[in-house]
Design an enzyme around this catalytic site. Structure first.
Site, PDB file in Angstrom:
ATOM      1  N   ASN A 112      54.561  45.866 -16.989  1.00  0.00           N
ATOM      2  CA  ASN A 112      53.182  45.402 -16.857  1.00  0.00           C
ATOM      3  C   ASN A 112      53.137  44.181 -15.941  1.00  0.00           C
ATOM      4  O   ASN A 112      54.053  43.342 -15.934  1.00  0.00           O
ATOM      5  CB  ASN A 112      52.516  45.147 -18.203  1.00  0.00           C
ATOM      6  CG  ASN A 112      53.276  44.227 -19.138  1.00  0.00           C
ATOM      7  OD1 ASN A 112      54.491  44.119 -19.056  1.00  0.00           O
ATOM      8  ND2 ASN A 112      52.561  43.561 -20.016  1.00  0.00           N
ATOM      9  N   CYS A 162      49.122  48.193 -16.538  1.00  0.00           N
ATOM     10  CA  CYS A 162      50.119  48.554 -17.553  1.00  0.00           C
ATOM     11  C   CYS A 162      51.424  49.025 -16.905  1.00  0.00           C
ATOM     12  O   CYS A 162      51.436  49.564 -15.791  1.00  0.00           O
ATOM     13  CB  CYS A 162      49.597  49.672 -18.433  1.00  0.00           C
ATOM     14  SG  CYS A 162      48.229  49.235 -19.503  1.00  0.00           S
ATOM     15  N   GLU A 165      53.197  51.589 -17.701  1.00  0.00           N
ATOM     16  CA  GLU A 165      53.243  53.038 -17.483  1.00  0.00           C
ATOM     17  C   GLU A 165      52.656  53.412 -16.128  1.00  0.00           C
ATOM     18  O   GLU A 165      53.196  54.247 -15.399  1.00  0.00           O
ATOM     19  CB  GLU A 165      52.471  53.772 -18.587  1.00  0.00           C
ATOM     20  CG  GLU A 165      53.053  53.599 -19.976  1.00  0.00           C
ATOM     21  CD  GLU A 165      52.419  52.443 -20.729  1.00  0.00           C
ATOM     22  OE1 GLU A 165      52.189  51.370 -20.115  1.00  0.00           O
ATOM     23  OE2 GLU A 165      52.182  52.605 -21.939  1.00  0.00           O
ATOM     24  N   CYS A 176      46.290  54.966 -19.448  1.00  0.00           N
ATOM     25  CA  CYS A 176      47.587  55.478 -18.994  1.00  0.00           C
ATOM     26  C   CYS A 176      47.778  56.932 -19.396  1.00  0.00           C
ATOM     27  O   CYS A 176      48.400  57.713 -18.671  1.00  0.00           O
ATOM     28  CB  CYS A 176      48.723  54.616 -19.541  1.00  0.00           C
ATOM     29  SG  CYS A 176      48.781  52.979 -18.764  1.00  0.00           S
TER      30      CYS A 176
END
Ligand code: THU
Length: 145
Positions: free
Chosen positions: A50, A61, A63, A95
């Protein structure tokens, strides 16, 4: 992981990649460091962490950073994700939708804390009945509803 080639890293290795990526997290505001790693269908692994911002809404984020690294390197189909958070949290809704763009419902999701074992689920469990552009109702004019 059915679409992954035989040489692909196992989920434990993907979790290890995510834990390594988490060490790079830039989270001075939340102090909630996250690491992620995605496995592409050609066996490549891409990590992300992140990256926060003083304008909080500009935060991204882990991801999505991992997914975007994969896509920027030419990957288009993802078969697994590992995410490591302080408390074993699952990927946020945004995400999940981004993962659905590049992965099928059976994309494996390994969810882990900073150490210890991890849980495994499928993207289809995290985002059931995901919206896609192929939905029958997609693109219908209001008068068609
Ligand atoms: N965060 C992630 O990186 N992934 C998630 O799935 C949930 C939240 C980050 C965003 C922000 O930097 C911090 O965790 C607190 O929300």
């Amino acid at each position: 992981m059915s679409a992954a080639p035989a040489a692909a890293p196992t989920l434990p290795l993907l979790v290890a990649h995510a834990r390594a990526a988490r060490a790079q997290a830039y989270a001075p505001y939340s102090r909630y460091a996250v690491g992620a790693a995605v496995l592409a269908d050609d066996g490549r692994v891409f990590g992300g962490c992140n990256v926060e911002n003083a304008v909080y809404g500009a935060t991204v984020c882990a991801e999505r950073v991992a997914v975007w690294a994969a896509v920027a390197a030419g990957a288009r189909r993802l078969v697994a994700l590992a995410v490591v958070t302080p408390n074993g949290g699952t990927p946020c809704g945004c995400c999940r939708q981004v993962l659905a763009e590049f992965g099928d419902a059976d994309l494996a999701v390994a969810v882990a804390g900073p150490a210890g074992p991890f849980d495994v689920c499928r993207l289809g469990e995290l985002l059931p009945r995901a919206w896609t552009r192929d939905d029958p109702g997609a693109g219908a004019a209001p008068s068609d509803a």
